[in-house]
Design a protein around this motif. Structure first.
Motif, PDB file in Angstrom:
ATOM      1  N   ILE A   8      40.665 -16.060  40.433  1.00 18.84           N
ATOM      2  CA  ILE A   8      42.097 -15.960  40.738  1.00 18.84           C
ATOM      3  C   ILE A   8      42.709 -17.359  40.883  1.00 18.84           C
ATOM      4  O   ILE A   8      43.851 -17.588  40.491  1.00 18.84           O
ATOM      5  CB  ILE A   8      42.314 -15.129  42.021  1.00 18.84           C
ATOM      6  CG1 ILE A   8      41.882 -13.684  41.778  1.00 18.84           C
ATOM      7  CG2 ILE A   8      43.783 -15.166  42.448  1.00 18.84           C
ATOM      8  CD1 ILE A   8      41.945 -12.802  43.000  1.00 18.84           C
ATOM      9  N   THR A   9      41.940 -18.301  41.436  1.00 17.80           N
ATOM     10  CA  THR A   9      42.432 -19.675  41.544  1.00 17.80           C
ATOM     11  C   THR A   9      42.694 -20.267  40.168  1.00 17.80           C
ATOM     12  O   THR A   9      43.720 -20.925  39.936  1.00 17.80           O
ATOM     13  CB  THR A   9      41.417 -20.550  42.307  1.00 17.80           C
ATOM     14  OG1 THR A   9      41.260 -20.049  43.639  1.00 17.80           O
ATOM     15  CG2 THR A   9      41.887 -21.997  42.384  1.00 17.80           C
ATOM     16  N   LYS A  10      41.786 -20.020  39.224  1.00 16.56           N
ATOM     17  CA  LYS A  10      41.969 -20.514  37.856  1.00 16.56           C
ATOM     18  C   LYS A  10      43.181 -19.847  37.203  1.00 16.56           C
ATOM     19  O   LYS A  10      43.936 -20.490  36.460  1.00 16.56           O
ATOM     20  CB  LYS A  10      40.713 -20.269  37.031  1.00 16.56           C
ATOM     21  CG  LYS A  10      39.546 -21.160  37.433  1.00 16.56           C
ATOM     22  CD  LYS A  10      38.290 -20.837  36.633  1.00 16.56           C
ATOM     23  CE  LYS A  10      37.136 -21.728  37.072  1.00 16.56           C
ATOM     24  NZ  LYS A  10      35.875 -21.391  36.352  1.00 16.56           N
ATOM     25  N   PHE A  11      43.360 -18.560  37.490  1.00 13.93           N
ATOM     26  CA  PHE A  11      44.512 -17.833  36.950  1.00 13.93           C
ATOM     27  C   PHE A  11      45.810 -18.429  37.496  1.00 13.93           C
ATOM     28  O   PHE A  11      46.771 -18.642  36.749  1.00 13.93           O
ATOM     29  CB  PHE A  11      44.405 -16.352  37.317  1.00 13.93           C
ATOM     30  CG  PHE A  11      45.563 -15.510  36.846  1.00 13.93           C
ATOM     31  CD1 PHE A  11      45.781 -15.302  35.498  1.00 13.93           C
ATOM     32  CD2 PHE A  11      46.427 -14.917  37.771  1.00 13.93           C
ATOM     33  CE1 PHE A  11      46.843 -14.521  35.060  1.00 13.93           C
ATOM     34  CE2 PHE A  11      47.498 -14.148  37.342  1.00 13.93           C
ATOM     35  CZ  PHE A  11      47.700 -13.942  35.987  1.00 13.93           C
ATOM     36  N   LEU A  30      44.696 -26.811  41.956  1.00 16.44           N
ATOM     37  CA  LEU A  30      44.143 -26.561  43.283  1.00 16.44           C
ATOM     38  C   LEU A  30      42.745 -25.959  43.180  1.00 16.44           C
ATOM     39  O   LEU A  30      42.424 -25.258  42.216  1.00 16.44           O
ATOM     40  CB  LEU A  30      45.057 -25.605  44.061  1.00 16.44           C
ATOM     41  CG  LEU A  30      46.453 -26.128  44.396  1.00 16.44           C
ATOM     42  CD1 LEU A  30      47.258 -25.063  45.128  1.00 16.44           C
ATOM     43  CD2 LEU A  30      46.379 -27.400  45.235  1.00 16.44           C
ATOM     44  N   LYS A  31      41.913 -26.236  44.181  1.00 20.87           N
ATOM     45  CA  LYS A  31      40.544 -25.727  44.188  1.00 20.87           C
ATOM     46  C   LYS A  31      40.405 -24.469  45.041  1.00 20.87           C
ATOM     47  O   LYS A  31      39.565 -23.621  44.769  1.00 20.87           O
ATOM     48  CB  LYS A  31      39.587 -26.812  44.701  1.00 20.87           C
ATOM     49  CG  LYS A  31      39.542 -28.049  43.807  1.00 20.87           C
ATOM     50  CD  LYS A  31      38.659 -29.117  44.429  1.00 20.87           C
ATOM     51  CE  LYS A  31      38.644 -30.379  43.583  1.00 20.87           C
ATOM     52  NZ  LYS A  31      37.849 -31.460  44.218  1.00 20.87           N
ATOM     53  N   ASP A  32      41.210 -24.382  46.110  1.00 20.71           N
ATOM     54  CA  ASP A  32      41.070 -23.260  47.050  1.00 20.71           C
ATOM     55  C   ASP A  32      42.461 -22.794  47.487  1.00 20.71           C
ATOM     56  O   ASP A  32      43.007 -23.274  48.477  1.00 20.71           O
ATOM     57  CB  ASP A  32      40.244 -23.707  48.258  1.00 20.71           C
ATOM     58  CG  ASP A  32      39.912 -22.553  49.191  1.00 20.71           C
ATOM     59  OD1 ASP A  32      40.234 -21.405  48.856  1.00 20.71           O
ATOM     60  OD2 ASP A  32      39.326 -22.813  50.261  1.00 20.71           O
ATOM     61  N   ILE A  33      43.032 -21.846  46.754  1.00 24.72           N
ATOM     62  CA  ILE A  33      44.397 -21.409  47.071  1.00 24.72           C
ATOM     63  C   ILE A  33      44.431 -20.431  48.240  1.00 24.72           C
ATOM     64  O   ILE A  33      45.493 -20.172  48.808  1.00 24.72           O
ATOM     65  CB  ILE A  33      45.099 -20.772  45.851  1.00 24.72           C
ATOM     66  CG1 ILE A  33      44.400 -19.480  45.428  1.00 24.72           C
ATOM     67  CG2 ILE A  33      45.178 -21.757  44.699  1.00 24.72           C
ATOM     68  CD1 ILE A  33      45.162 -18.704  44.362  1.00 24.72           C
ATOM     69  N   PHE A  34      43.266 -19.887  48.623  1.00 20.36           N
ATOM     70  CA  PHE A  34      43.233 -18.893  49.694  1.00 20.36           C
ATOM     71  C   PHE A  34      42.715 -19.448  51.018  1.00 20.36           C
ATOM     72  O   PHE A  34      42.341 -18.680  51.909  1.00 20.36           O
ATOM     73  CB  PHE A  34      42.361 -17.705  49.278  1.00 20.36           C
ATOM     74  CG  PHE A  34      42.878 -16.975  48.079  1.00 20.36           C
ATOM     75  CD1 PHE A  34      44.089 -16.315  48.117  1.00 20.36           C
ATOM     76  CD2 PHE A  34      42.162 -16.958  46.897  1.00 20.36           C
ATOM     77  CE1 PHE A  34      44.581 -15.644  47.012  1.00 20.36           C
ATOM     78  CE2 PHE A  34      42.632 -16.290  45.784  1.00 20.36           C
ATOM     79  CZ  PHE A  34      43.844 -15.634  45.842  1.00 20.36           C
ATOM     80  N   THR A  35      42.702 -20.741  51.150  1.00 20.89           N
ATOM     81  CA  THR A  35      42.210 -21.324  52.398  1.00 20.89           C
ATOM     82  C   THR A  35      43.018 -20.840  53.596  1.00 20.89           C
ATOM     83  O   THR A  35      44.239 -20.656  53.504  1.00 20.89           O
ATOM     84  CB  THR A  35      42.248 -22.865  52.318  1.00 20.89           C
ATOM     85  OG1 THR A  35      41.764 -23.399  53.552  1.00 20.89           O
ATOM     86  CG2 THR A  35      43.664 -23.375  52.081  1.00 20.89           C
ATOM     87  N   ILE A  60      46.756  -9.364  44.350  1.00 21.59           N
ATOM     88  CA  ILE A  60      47.054 -10.798  44.403  1.00 21.59           C
ATOM     89  C   ILE A  60      47.397 -11.334  43.014  1.00 21.59           C
ATOM     90  O   ILE A  60      48.322 -12.127  42.855  1.00 21.59           O
ATOM     91  CB  ILE A  60      45.863 -11.570  45.019  1.00 21.59           C
ATOM     92  CG1 ILE A  60      45.762 -11.248  46.519  1.00 21.59           C
ATOM     93  CG2 ILE A  60      46.031 -13.075  44.828  1.00 21.59           C
ATOM     94  CD1 ILE A  60      44.467 -11.709  47.155  1.00 21.59           C
ATOM     95  N   MET A  61      46.637 -10.890  41.997  1.00 19.46           N
ATOM     96  CA  MET A  61      46.934 -11.331  40.633  1.00 19.46           C
ATOM     97  C   MET A  61      48.309 -10.841  40.193  1.00 19.46           C
ATOM     98  O   MET A  61      49.062 -11.563  39.522  1.00 19.46           O
ATOM     99  CB  MET A  61      45.860 -10.829  39.670  1.00 19.46           C
ATOM    100  CG  MET A  61      44.526 -11.522  39.846  1.00 19.46           C
ATOM    101  SD  MET A  61      43.324 -11.070  38.578  1.00 19.46           S
ATOM    102  CE  MET A  61      44.062 -11.788  37.125  1.00 19.46           C
ATOM    103  N   PHE A  62      48.648  -9.624  40.597  1.00 19.48           N
ATOM    104  CA  PHE A  62      49.980  -9.095  40.292  1.00 19.48           C
ATOM    105  C   PHE A  62      51.049  -9.926  40.993  1.00 19.48           C
ATOM    106  O   PHE A  62      52.102 -10.229  40.417  1.00 19.48           O
ATOM    107  CB  PHE A  62      50.070  -7.626  40.733  1.00 19.48           C
ATOM    108  CG  PHE A  62      51.441  -7.030  40.560  1.00 19.48           C
ATOM    109  CD1 PHE A  62      51.903  -6.686  39.290  1.00 19.48           C
ATOM    110  CD2 PHE A  62      52.263  -6.810  41.650  1.00 19.48           C
ATOM    111  CE1 PHE A  62      53.165  -6.139  39.122  1.00 19.48           C
ATOM    112  CE2 PHE A  62      53.530  -6.268  41.489  1.00 19.48           C
ATOM    113  CZ  PHE A  62      53.986  -5.925  40.222  1.00 19.48           C
ATOM    114  N   CYS A  63      50.755 -10.329  42.240  1.00 19.29           N
ATOM    115  CA  CYS A  63      51.698 -11.163  43.004  1.00 19.29           C
ATOM    116  C   CYS A  63      51.868 -12.542  42.358  1.00 19.29           C
ATOM    117  O   CYS A  63      52.973 -13.098  42.343  1.00 19.29           O
ATOM    118  CB  CYS A  63      51.225 -11.313  44.447  1.00 19.29           C
ATOM    119  SG  CYS A  63      51.431  -9.827  45.437  1.00 19.29           S
ATOM    120  N   ILE A  64      50.776 -13.092  41.844  1.00 16.31           N
ATOM    121  CA  ILE A  64      50.862 -14.387  41.150  1.00 16.31           C
ATOM    122  C   ILE A  64      51.785 -14.260  39.942  1.00 16.31           C
ATOM    123  O   ILE A  64      52.654 -15.118  39.705  1.00 16.31           O
ATOM    124  CB  ILE A  64      49.463 -14.863  40.708  1.00 16.31           C
ATOM    125  CG1 ILE A  64      48.618 -15.249  41.930  1.00 16.31           C
ATOM    126  CG2 ILE A  64      49.576 -16.061  39.759  1.00 16.31           C
ATOM    127  CD1 ILE A  64      47.172 -15.597  41.598  1.00 16.31           C
TER     128      ILE A  64
END
Length: 314
Positions: A149-152, A161-166, A230-234
Motif C-alpha cells: 500500500i505504501t508503494k501504491f 515515503l517508507k512508512d505511511i502508516f506510522t 485504505i487503497m480505495f481511500c488513497i
C-alpha cells in the motif's frame, strides 16, 4: 522543503496526543513511561468509545498528573478521535501523536525532536528497522500489505515515503491546527500524508524501534477489509486533491480508446468510400465525447478544489 526557526530545545513546548480504543492492557504501560518522561506541556488521551476498562485505567493516571487530560469521542474512528484531540489542544509549539497500544517507545519522541530544527513534520519509520519485521513474525501479511500500500501511495502521489502508516509523528502546532480531514477510520495516516504533499511540506522519516503487542492487546485492523478500504481511500484522496491530473489521465485513456475504434471505420472509408462498421464509429465518437467531458470536468473540479482549500486556510 519547508523549514522552521527552531527554539532552544529546553524552551520549546510539546503536547502529546494518544488515541485509544480498547487498550486496557496496554495503555497503562504506555502512560507509565510517559509519566516518567517529563517533557510534555500536556498529555491528551482520547478514548474512542472503548468497551473495555480503558477509560477508567487512564482516569487513574489523570488524577495523579496535572498535565494529563482525558476526553471521550463517542464517534468511532481514529480520525474522529484525533480531530477531537486537536480541537481540545492548548497552545504549544509542537504536537506529537503516538498510538495507545504500547508498540512504540515513548523515548523515541526525543530522537524525533532533534530534527525539528529543520522540519515541520517528523515521522517515526518502523520499516527501516528490522525489529518491525521480527515483531510481526506471526503475521507477515501486515508487513507486506503495508509495503504494497505504501508503494501504491508513492506511485499515486509521486512521493518516496517508507512508512505511511506510522503511529508516531510530530507536527508543528500551527500546521496541525490547519488540518482538515475528509474521511475517518484507518485512512487518517494516508490523508495526513496527502495534505502534507498537497501543501508541499517535506516529511522527515527517522528509523525507530517497534515492538510486538503484549498481553491482551490486539490489532483492530482487518488486513483484507481495511487494506482494500485504505487503497480505495488513497484513490479517492488522489481524486479529491488532484482532480485535474486524475481526469486528464482518464480522458487520455478514453481518447486513445476512441482513436482505436475510429481506425477501422476510417480505414474502410479510405478503401471503399463507405463505412460498414457503424457501431465502431458510434463507440469511437461516444468515447471521444466522454474524453472531452472528463478533461473539462477536471478543469472545473480543480478550480473548485482551489477555492475550497482557500476557504479552509482562512
Amino acid at each position: 522543503m519547508k523549514k522552521n526557526k527552531f527554539k532552544n530545545r529546553n524552551k520549546i513546548s510539546i503536547s502529546l496526543l494518544i488515541p485509544i480504543y480498547n487498550e486496557a492492557d496496554a495503555v497503562p504501560k504506555l502512560l507509565k513511561k510517559v509519566e516518567n518522561n517529563n517533557i510534555y506541556k500536556e498529555v491528551l488521551i482520547i478514548d474512542n468509545n472503548s468497551s473495555d476498562n480503558s477509560f477508567n485505567k487512564v482516569y487513574e493516571y489523570v488524577k495523579k498528573n496535572k498535565n494529563f487530560r482525558l476526553i471521550s469521542q463517542k464517534i468511532k474512528g481514529k480520525t474522529n478521535a484525533i480531530l477531537k484531540g486537536i480541537k481540545n489542544l492548548n497552545k504549544c509549539d509542537y504536537v506529537a501523536m503516538i498510538d495507545g497500544d504500547n508498540t512504540y517507545d515513548v523515548d523515541e519522541i526525543s530522537k524525533l525532536m532533534t530534527y525539528l530544527k529543520d522540519y515541520d513534520v517528523v515521522n517515526g519509520d518502523r520499516i527501516s528497522n528490522l525489529n518491525y519485521l521480527k515483531s510481526l513474525s506471526n503475521n507477515y501479511f501486515h508487513y507486506y500489505g503495508n509495503s504494497f500500500i505504501t508503494k501504491f501511495y508513492n506511485l499515486m502521489f509521486s512521493d518516496n515515503l517508507k512508512d505511511i502508516f506510522t503511529g508516531l509523528r510530530i507536527f508543528k502546532y500551527d500546521l496541525i491546527k490547519k488540518f482538515f480531514f475528509f474521511r475517518s477510520g484507518f485512512s487518517l495516516e494516508t490523508e495526513i500524508n496527502c495534505i502534507l504533499k498537497l501543501n508541499r511540506i517535506y516529511v522527515k522519516e527517522v528509523p525507530i524501534n517497534f515492538k510486538e503487542r503484549s498481553g491482551k492487546s490486539k490489532s483492530k485492523l482487518n488486513p483484507i477489509k481495511d487494506g482494500l478500504l485504505i487503497m480505495f481511500c488513497i484513490l479517492t484522496n488522489f481524486i479529491s486533491y488532484f482532480p485535474f491530473k486524475f481526469f486528464s489521465i482518464l480522458g487520455a485513456i478514453f481518447f486513445a480508446t476512441s482513436i482505436y475504434f475510429f481506425y477501422f471505420p476510417f480505414k474502410e472509408y479510405l478503401m471503399f468510400n463507405y463505412v460498414y462498421k457503424i457501431p465502431s464509429l458510434i463507440v469511437s465518437v461516444s468515447l471521444f465525447v466522454i474524453s472531452l467531458l472528463a478533461f473539462f470536468s477536471g478543469i472545473i473540479l480543480e478550480n473548485i478544489k482551489k477555492i475550497h482549500f482557500s476557504i479552509i486556510r482562512l
